[in-house]
Motif scaffolding. Structure first.
Motif, PDB file in Angstrom:
ATOM      1  N   THR A  94      42.527  44.530  43.148  1.00 45.24           N
ATOM      2  CA  THR A  94      41.859  43.934  42.007  1.00 45.24           C
ATOM      3  C   THR A  94      40.367  43.993  42.198  1.00 45.24           C
ATOM      4  O   THR A  94      39.461  44.671  41.627  1.00 45.24           O
ATOM      5  CB  THR A  94      42.158  42.382  41.640  1.00 45.24           C
ATOM      6  OG1 THR A  94      43.429  42.236  41.586  1.00 45.24           O
ATOM      7  CG2 THR A  94      41.348  41.822  40.673  1.00 45.24           C
ATOM      8  N   ILE A  95      40.049  43.698  43.493  1.00 50.08           N
ATOM      9  CA  ILE A  95      38.526  43.706  43.900  1.00 50.08           C
ATOM     10  C   ILE A  95      37.669  42.884  43.056  1.00 50.08           C
ATOM     11  O   ILE A  95      36.872  41.507  43.767  1.00 50.08           O
ATOM     12  CB  ILE A  95      37.854  45.024  43.919  1.00 50.08           C
ATOM     13  CG1 ILE A  95      38.692  45.977  44.530  1.00 50.08           C
ATOM     14  CG2 ILE A  95      36.468  45.104  44.723  1.00 50.08           C
ATOM     15  CD1 ILE A  95      39.061  45.766  46.025  1.00 50.08           C
ATOM     16  N   ILE A  96      37.306  43.094  41.842  1.00 58.02           N
ATOM     17  CA  ILE A  96      36.554  42.190  40.857  1.00 58.02           C
ATOM     18  C   ILE A  96      37.024  42.174  39.523  1.00 58.02           C
ATOM     19  O   ILE A  96      37.947  42.778  39.034  1.00 58.02           O
ATOM     20  CB  ILE A  96      34.960  42.974  40.613  1.00 58.02           C
ATOM     21  CG1 ILE A  96      35.387  44.233  39.962  1.00 58.02           C
ATOM     22  CG2 ILE A  96      34.323  42.812  42.103  1.00 58.02           C
ATOM     23  CD1 ILE A  96      33.975  44.942  39.724  1.00 58.02           C
ATOM     24  N   SER A  97      36.889  41.271  38.792  1.00 55.99           N
ATOM     25  CA  SER A  97      37.184  40.888  37.261  1.00 55.99           C
ATOM     26  C   SER A  97      35.891  40.180  36.892  1.00 55.99           C
ATOM     27  O   SER A  97      35.148  39.657  37.439  1.00 55.99           O
ATOM     28  CB  SER A  97      38.472  39.912  37.509  1.00 55.99           C
ATOM     29  OG  SER A  97      37.972  38.691  37.596  1.00 55.99           O
ATOM     30  N   THR A 354      23.167  36.909  46.903  1.00 64.44           N
ATOM     31  CA  THR A 354      23.995  35.882  47.820  1.00 64.44           C
ATOM     32  C   THR A 354      24.106  34.795  46.735  1.00 64.44           C
ATOM     33  O   THR A 354      23.212  34.204  46.151  1.00 64.44           O
ATOM     34  CB  THR A 354      22.997  35.424  48.885  1.00 64.44           C
ATOM     35  OG1 THR A 354      22.596  36.551  49.735  1.00 64.44           O
ATOM     36  CG2 THR A 354      23.551  34.379  49.697  1.00 64.44           C
ATOM     37  N   ARG A 355      25.436  34.242  47.106  1.00 67.30           N
ATOM     38  CA  ARG A 355      25.902  33.075  46.195  1.00 67.30           C
ATOM     39  C   ARG A 355      26.923  32.335  47.078  1.00 67.30           C
ATOM     40  O   ARG A 355      27.639  32.945  48.127  1.00 67.30           O
ATOM     41  CB  ARG A 355      26.567  33.472  44.845  1.00 67.30           C
ATOM     42  CG  ARG A 355      25.725  34.272  43.727  1.00 67.30           C
ATOM     43  CD  ARG A 355      24.579  33.249  43.339  1.00 67.30           C
ATOM     44  NE  ARG A 355      23.728  33.661  42.311  1.00 67.30           N
ATOM     45  CZ  ARG A 355      22.889  34.300  42.353  1.00 67.30           C
ATOM     46  NH1 ARG A 355      22.448  34.658  43.652  1.00 67.30           N
ATOM     47  NH2 ARG A 355      22.129  34.895  41.450  1.00 67.30           N
ATOM     48  N   SER A 356      26.935  31.187  46.769  1.00 62.23           N
ATOM     49  CA  SER A 356      27.795  30.339  47.328  1.00 62.23           C
ATOM     50  C   SER A 356      29.274  30.352  47.151  1.00 62.23           C
ATOM     51  O   SER A 356      30.103  29.435  47.967  1.00 62.23           O
ATOM     52  CB  SER A 356      27.389  28.489  47.343  1.00 62.23           C
ATOM     53  OG  SER A 356      27.668  28.350  46.134  1.00 62.23           O
ATOM     54  N   GLN A 357      29.590  30.976  46.111  1.00 62.09           N
ATOM     55  CA  GLN A 357      30.970  30.886  45.719  1.00 62.09           C
ATOM     56  C   GLN A 357      31.218  32.485  45.243  1.00 62.09           C
ATOM     57  O   GLN A 357      30.568  33.253  45.184  1.00 62.09           O
ATOM     58  CB  GLN A 357      31.126  29.778  44.504  1.00 62.09           C
ATOM     59  CG  GLN A 357      30.449  30.318  43.084  1.00 62.09           C
ATOM     60  CD  GLN A 357      30.334  29.095  42.383  1.00 62.09           C
ATOM     61  OE1 GLN A 357      29.900  28.041  42.569  1.00 62.09           O
ATOM     62  NE2 GLN A 357      30.678  29.573  40.946  1.00 62.09           N
ATOM     63  N   ASN A 358      32.539  32.497  45.111  1.00 60.75           N
ATOM     64  CA  ASN A 358      33.157  33.843  44.712  1.00 60.75           C
ATOM     65  C   ASN A 358      33.616  34.083  43.338  1.00 60.75           C
ATOM     66  O   ASN A 358      33.621  35.283  43.041  1.00 60.75           O
ATOM     67  CB  ASN A 358      34.602  34.179  45.458  1.00 60.75           C
ATOM     68  CG  ASN A 358      34.340  34.257  46.886  1.00 60.75           C
ATOM     69  OD1 ASN A 358      33.216  34.568  47.609  1.00 60.75           O
ATOM     70  ND2 ASN A 358      35.011  33.536  47.945  1.00 60.75           N
ATOM     71  N   SER A 359      33.669  32.967  42.640  1.00 65.21           N
ATOM     72  CA  SER A 359      33.971  33.215  41.319  1.00 65.21           C
ATOM     73  C   SER A 359      33.005  32.247  40.284  1.00 65.21           C
ATOM     74  O   SER A 359      32.468  31.642  40.760  1.00 65.21           O
ATOM     75  CB  SER A 359      35.687  32.485  41.106  1.00 65.21           C
ATOM     76  OG  SER A 359      35.591  31.274  41.335  1.00 65.21           O
ATOM     77  N   ALA A 373      37.501  39.011  43.770  1.00 63.80           N
ATOM     78  CA  ALA A 373      38.981  38.737  43.966  1.00 63.80           C
ATOM     79  C   ALA A 373      39.144  38.648  45.516  1.00 63.80           C
ATOM     80  O   ALA A 373      38.006  38.776  46.442  1.00 63.80           O
ATOM     81  CB  ALA A 373      39.830  40.031  43.606  1.00 63.80           C
ATOM     82  N   SER A 374      40.222  37.980  45.923  1.00 65.13           N
ATOM     83  CA  SER A 374      40.598  37.485  47.190  1.00 65.13           C
ATOM     84  C   SER A 374      40.683  39.078  48.260  1.00 65.13           C
ATOM     85  O   SER A 374      40.461  38.821  49.433  1.00 65.13           O
ATOM     86  CB  SER A 374      41.986  36.870  47.448  1.00 65.13           C
ATOM     87  OG  SER A 374      42.818  37.515  46.748  1.00 65.13           O
ATOM     88  N   ASP A 375      40.970  40.177  47.531  1.00 66.39           N
ATOM     89  CA  ASP A 375      41.136  41.271  48.443  1.00 66.39           C
ATOM     90  C   ASP A 375      39.906  42.215  48.307  1.00 66.39           C
ATOM     91  O   ASP A 375      39.725  43.467  48.503  1.00 66.39           O
ATOM     92  CB  ASP A 375      42.331  42.140  47.594  1.00 66.39           C
ATOM     93  CG  ASP A 375      41.924  42.549  46.117  1.00 66.39           C
ATOM     94  OD1 ASP A 375      41.012  42.108  45.811  1.00 66.39           O
ATOM     95  OD2 ASP A 375      42.859  43.395  45.892  1.00 66.39           O
ATOM     96  N   GLY A 378      34.651  43.513  52.041  1.00 62.37           N
ATOM     97  CA  GLY A 378      34.358  44.859  52.623  1.00 62.37           C
ATOM     98  C   GLY A 378      34.624  46.215  51.577  1.00 62.37           C
ATOM     99  O   GLY A 378      34.353  47.227  51.957  1.00 62.37           O
ATOM    100  N   LYS A 379      35.226  45.676  50.317  1.00 63.75           N
ATOM    101  CA  LYS A 379      35.486  46.667  49.365  1.00 63.75           C
ATOM    102  C   LYS A 379      34.067  46.931  48.255  1.00 63.75           C
ATOM    103  O   LYS A 379      33.264  45.877  48.357  1.00 63.75           O
ATOM    104  CB  LYS A 379      36.727  46.470  48.486  1.00 63.75           C
ATOM    105  CG  LYS A 379      37.817  46.185  49.468  1.00 63.75           C
ATOM    106  CD  LYS A 379      38.349  47.527  50.130  1.00 63.75           C
ATOM    107  CE  LYS A 379      39.573  47.101  51.098  1.00 63.75           C
ATOM    108  NZ  LYS A 379      40.518  46.410  50.438  1.00 63.75           N
ATOM    109  N   SER A 380      34.511  47.746  47.509  1.00 65.30           N
ATOM    110  CA  SER A 380      33.354  48.231  46.385  1.00 65.30           C
ATOM    111  C   SER A 380      34.138  48.482  45.148  1.00 65.30           C
ATOM    112  O   SER A 380      35.287  48.903  45.122  1.00 65.30           O
ATOM    113  CB  SER A 380      32.649  49.329  46.826  1.00 65.30           C
ATOM    114  OG  SER A 380      31.730  49.129  48.105  1.00 65.30           O
ATOM    115  N   ALA A 381      33.555  48.453  44.025  1.00 64.84           N
ATOM    116  CA  ALA A 381      34.102  48.607  42.755  1.00 64.84           C
ATOM    117  C   ALA A 381      33.182  48.986  41.657  1.00 64.84           C
ATOM    118  O   ALA A 381      31.867  48.408  41.896  1.00 64.84           O
ATOM    119  CB  ALA A 381      35.079  47.522  42.085  1.00 64.84           C
TER     120      ALA A 381
END
Length: 582
Positions: A94-97, A354-359, A373-375, A378-381
């Motif tokens: 998924t990487i990002i949504s 830089t942000r304090s959260q992922n979503s 996303a949780s996966d 270290g990835k890119s999209a």
């Protein structure tokens, strides 16, 4: 005769001779001519009211769709549509949504070098039992320190003279969480000085609205100049200057007063009869400052403490001898660190973020809510935002449908039709010059042209026309598509001009004081009057019938008496004659 009269007064129509019944029926029928006329009028009024109601429904539908195409309308439907897709990822990941609003710029965004935000997590030593009393007692503070504190860097002291901590936390509110806050000030367009409290990421915090203890807002509010101390209701008080001529506008980035705030932790009392499970439950029931919440779980007889939120600003704070005895702390440090709090870091088209959260990241790409996303570690999209005109064309088609439906309905009900017998049938709206004027005005407005417009002078220029049958349609879909994709602001301009004019015209015919509503009210009033007249006429005819029944009952009684007398006399004469000649 008196007895006879009393008997006949109660006579019903069916008890009369058929000859008298026929006479009464004929008389009532002759006298019912006005009633028949009233009933015909009532039926016509009911039919007319149905026409007016249908007309109003169609007018309202067109007004709703035309008003929604004016850019200032709260329910504006011509907003630019967007579709979201993700590319350059491995299948099955998924990487990002993301979700996109109409304000997002259609483009591709490379999201790279992703490092996910993590929550703080520590544990105790393993205990012998998790459900048995530990024989430990004391007070622990978690999710903060024993006392709240603040380090204040005052700027522009004529604007803000003092900031202090306060034990006053309003009912239903949480104390401000740990972190750096800024008191921003500005002078608005009308000259009013205002302030708000923002955190290190520029997000406005909800604080008391003025002197209220029940209303809280994150919006700008007026700076008090009466010398009273303002309470945020969330652990801070602010003293402002009293001379607004000396106030200075400051933002987070331009030297606003800053506060490094340290919230008070949840105070948890541990008694000797409490087990590890009991202590975890007490921690979870604690009263925490906003963002400082800690979740306690027990796994394999070890108590695990996790920050509810990710990011370095949500690091766990704890103190108390009981936590040292359990092996959570060693001195002032955590003994068993499972995971350290970390901010999310990544790049967007090469720019570091830089942000304090992922979503729910709403301030990274304008108009886009981004989720890592949780996966994604270290990835890119690549995030692709593309234009989508589906909703815009749906809104335009809704207008066209409602326009044609109304015009067709008006035309049908304005028409006068010649019948085979050379008589004429008039439409329910025929002769109503106001409706005729509306019909003509609407055609004129949608076909109007503005010679001063720089790109699109009329709806025809974006592919929308009215044909010889007076039907509106999209006659050039490619022209409309191109206009929406490449000249969206100009489409808004021509739509605003035409639809504002159409809506303004319709306003005179819709609503509670409009022309059609007045027609409906007048019709209702007349229907009531005719209905009352019908009731009155029926009462008069019923009374008239009773008068006629009584009259003919008396006639029939007299005729019966006369017949009986004649028969008696005839019998007497016959008997006398027989006695004389026998």
């Amino acid at each position: 005769m008196a007895v006879t009269s009393s008997t006949t007064s109660a006579t019903s129509l069916t008890s009369l001779d058929s000859t008298y019944q026929t006479l009464i029926d004929y008389q009532i029928q002759m006298e019912s001519a006005p009633l028949t006329k009233l009933e015909t009028q009532q039926t016509a009024l009911q039919a007319q009211r149905a026409i007016y109601a249908d007309l109003k429904t169609k007018l309202d539908a067109l007004r709703t769709s035309s008003k929604a195409l004016v850019s200032t309308d709260p329910f504006y439907t011509l907003k630019a549509g967007r579709t979201v897709s993700v590319s350059n990822i491995v299948e099955g990941t998924t990487i990002i949504s993301a979700a996109s609003s109409s304000s997002a710029v259609a483009s591709s965004y490379d999201i790279s070098e992703i490092s996910l935000a993590l929550a703080d997590r520590v544990r105790s030593d393993q205990q012998e039992y998790s459900d048995q009393a530990l024989s430990k007692s004391g007070t622990i503070y978690i999710g903060g320190t024993q006392n709240r504190s603040a380090v204040v860097d005052l700027q522009a002291v004529d604007t803000i003279s003092q900031v202090e901590t306060s034990d006053v936390i309003a009912t239903g509110q949480k104390e401000l969480g740990n972190g750096t806050y800024y008191i921003e000030t500005q002078q608005n367009a009308t000259g009013v000085w205002q302030f708000r409290l923002v955190d290190s990421e520029g997000t406005a915090a909800k604080i008391a609205s003025g002197a209220s203890t029940t209303s809280f807002t994150s919006s700008w509010q007026t700076i008090p100049t009466d010398g009273t101390t303002y309470s945020t209701g969330r652990g801070l008080t602010i003293d402002f200057g009293t001379d607004s001529t000396k106030f200075v506008a400051k933002s987070k980035m331009s030297g606003a007063t800053s506060i490094n705030y340290q919230a008070k932790g949840a105070e948890v009392t541990v008694t000797t009869g409490m087990s590890l499970n009991d202590i975890a439950y007490a921690i979870n029931s604690g009263k925490y400052a906003s963002g400082n919440e800690v979740i306690a779980t027990v796994v394999n007889k070890q108590m695990v403490l996790s920050s509810k939120f990710t990011g370095e600003s949500h690091q766990i704070q704890a103190s108390g001898a009981v936590l040292e005895e359990l092996g959570v702390l060693t001195g002032t440090s955590f003994k068993n660190i499972m995971q350290s709090a970390r901010n999310a870091t990544f790049k967007v088209n090469g720019l570091s973020v830089t942000r304090s959260q992922n979503s729910a990241l709403t301030d990274v790409i304008s108009g886009v809510t981004l989720n890592l996303a949780s996966d994604a570690q270290g990835k890119s999209a690549t995030l692709n935002i593309a234009s989508d005109n589906t909703s815009q064309k749906t809104a335009i088609n809704s207008l066209i449908t409602n326009f044609n439906t109304l015009q067709s309905y008006i035309s049908t009900n304005l028409a006068v039709t010649k019948n085979a017998d050379n008589t004429y049938t008039r439409g329910s709206l025929s002769g109503d010059q106001s409706i005729v004027s509306l019909r003509n005005s609407l055609f004129s407005l949608v076909g109007s042209s503005d010679s001063t417009a720089t790109v699109f002078k009329s709806l025809k220029d974006i592919g929308i026309t009215v044909d010889s049958n007076l039907t509106m349609s999209i006659t050039d879909s490619s022209k409309l598509e191109n206009a929406l994709n490449n000249n969206y602001s100009d489409v808004i301009s021509v739509m605003d001009r035409v639809m504002s004019a159409v809506t303004s015209k319709l306003d005179k015919y819709t609503g509670t004081t409009s022309y059609v509503d007045q027609l409906i009210k007048a019709n209702a009033k007349k229907t009531i009057e005719v209905g009352n007249s019908i009731v009155s006429m029926n009462k008069r005819l019923d009374a008239r019938e009773q008068v006629l029944i009584k009259y003919y009952a008396d006639v029939q009684s007299q005729m019966d008496l006369l017949t009986n007398t004649q028969n008696t006399n005839s019998a007497w004469i016959t008997s006398l004659y027989a006695s004389l000649y026998t």
